[in-house]
Design an enzyme around this catalytic site. Structure first.
Site, PDB file in Angstrom:
ATOM      1  CD  GLU A  37      -6.051   0.922   2.172  1.00 57.93           C
ATOM      2  OE1 GLU A  37      -5.672   0.234   1.238  1.00 57.93           O
ATOM      3  OE2 GLU A  37      -7.253   1.102   2.419  1.00 57.93           O
ATOM      4  CB  SER A  88      -9.073  -2.046   3.744  1.00 60.47           C
ATOM      5  OG  SER A  88      -9.332  -3.351   3.345  1.00 60.47           O
ATOM      6  NE  ARG A  96      -4.165  -1.752   0.212  1.00 59.80           N
ATOM      7  CZ  ARG A  96      -4.273  -3.031  -0.219  1.00 59.80           C
ATOM      8  NH1 ARG A  96      -3.249  -3.613  -0.827  1.00 59.80           N
ATOM      9  NH2 ARG A  96      -5.382  -3.702  -0.046  1.00 59.80           N
TER      10      ARG A  96
END
Ligand code: EPU
Length: 336
Positions: A318, A222, A154
């Site tokens: 995130e 997420s 990520r």
């Protein structure tokens, strides 16, 4: 002119920006002013506007897909504004496989390298040959090789050294002609000699069973990253929580499942205003409406505090959060 941001980000908090510009031709970037505060956006599936934004939102909406057949692979060049999932299905229709594990990920092609999108054992970084971008400082178009993008879980250079300095215009993917399915993830293991289409269908079914469609129930996928902890930190955790899902992450580290930590802390279904920890996947926050940026910050802080107290792990969000002027990070260290 004030412009509503609610339809432009999938978490759909009610907010406005001062100016809104849609880029349909990359050449527009050379005449666009970047002196005042600006925020680059694709389909807004990983960005949340917490408040009214006192700047210009620049949405990348360029289109175009070009496929070149080479000896061992296909070179697929796609414009930043192309929808990611449509690219996946279009390529499968052309019998070009490789992206099926990444089916149904919301968002655009241009956003994909920024956080190195990944699912079911595959990350986009493994297919990227080069990323073209507009360099804001020099007003020129440039290109980075895969290595220069510094991809990690990520992560990429676009979240660090090139943050607010680059506008991704095109991504070049390299898809090998010899297809190797990645079937390591639970529900994919049951497939025996599947076609790429069958893998794609299984991925879609799995996602649909856990992850809410952002256009039906507002969410941003997420919400937190799966934390990466040292092996030394994992040992006492496993002694106390033997069921904790954990995966090796390079030498000396493990990635642990944030969704499990949140669920086992009893937070599934926890609500602040219209924001709820999703019942099917505790890593996802959903917005039923009538919620504010402050409600969301309270929710983030509550989850981070609960997880820290129970497991001594700091969760990092995130999702990209934008306040009135800038991107912001909600972390316990900051609020302490
Ligand atoms: N789990 C729970 N409870 C939950 C959620 C998860 O116990 O509420 C457990 C699961 O049973 C499993 C483990 O945690 O053992 C991992 O869960 P899952 O396979 O659902 O994946 P994840 O780690 O929660 C990551 C990505 C997803 C991606 C999936 C599948 C991140 C931050 N998220 O989620 O990506 O789809 O793996 O590969 O890495 C996204 O980034 O927006 C996203 C959806």
């Amino acid at each position: 002119m004030a412009h509503s941001l609610q339809p432009l980000h999938t978490f759909a908090l009610s907010s406005q920006c001062q100016n809104f510009i849609e880029i349909t031709d990359s050449a527009q970037l050379q005449t666009q002013s970047f002196n005042a505060p600006f925020c680059l956006l694709g389909e807004g599936s990983n960005t949340i506007f917490l408040n009214d934004y006192a700047g210009t939102v620049i949405k990348m909406a360029t289109q175009g897909i070009n496929i070149t057949e080479r000896e061992n692979d296909f070179l697929v060049s796609a414009a930043a504004g192309e929808n990611w999932h449509q690219l996946v299905t279009y390529l499968l229709e052309q019998s070009i496989a490789g992206f099926e594990n990444l089916a149904l990920i919301p968002g655009t092609v241009g956003a994909a390298p920024v956080q190195n999108i990944g699912a079911y054992g595959v990350e986009i970084a493994q297919f990227i040959e080069a990323v073209d971008y507009f360099d804001i400082n020099s007003n020129c178009f440039k290109s980075l090789t895969n290595q220069q993008c510094h991809f990690a879980y990520r992560e990429s250079v676009f979240k660090h050294a090139l943050k607010n300095k680059a506008v991704i215009t095109q991504v070049h993917f390299k898809l090998p002609k010899i297809w190797q399915p990645v079937l390591s993830y639970g529900p994919l293991q049951q497939l025996k000699n599947p076609t790429p289409q069958q893998v794609c269908e299984q991925v879609i079914q799995t996602r649909n069973s856990k992850l809410p469609d952002p256009y039906k129930l507002a969410n941003a996928g997420s919400f937190f990253k799966n934390p990466i902890i040292t092996n030394a930190a994992l040992v006492p955790l496993l002694a106390q929580f033997p069921e904790l899902p954990h995966y090796p992450h390079g030498a000396g580290h493990h990635k642990v499942a944030a969704g499990w930590l949140i669920e086992q802390a009893g937070l599934k279904g926890y609500k602040i205003a219209g924001i709820e920890v999703h019942q099917q996947q505790a890593l996802v926050l959903v917005n039923h409406g009538h919620s504010t940026g402050d409600d969301l910050i309270s929710m983030i802080t509550h989850i981070q505090n609960t997880v820290l107290a129970r497991y001594n792990i700091s969760l990092e969000h995130e999702v990209r959060l934008i306040d009135q002027h800038n991107e912001c990070h909600i972390s316990l260290e900051q609020s302490a």
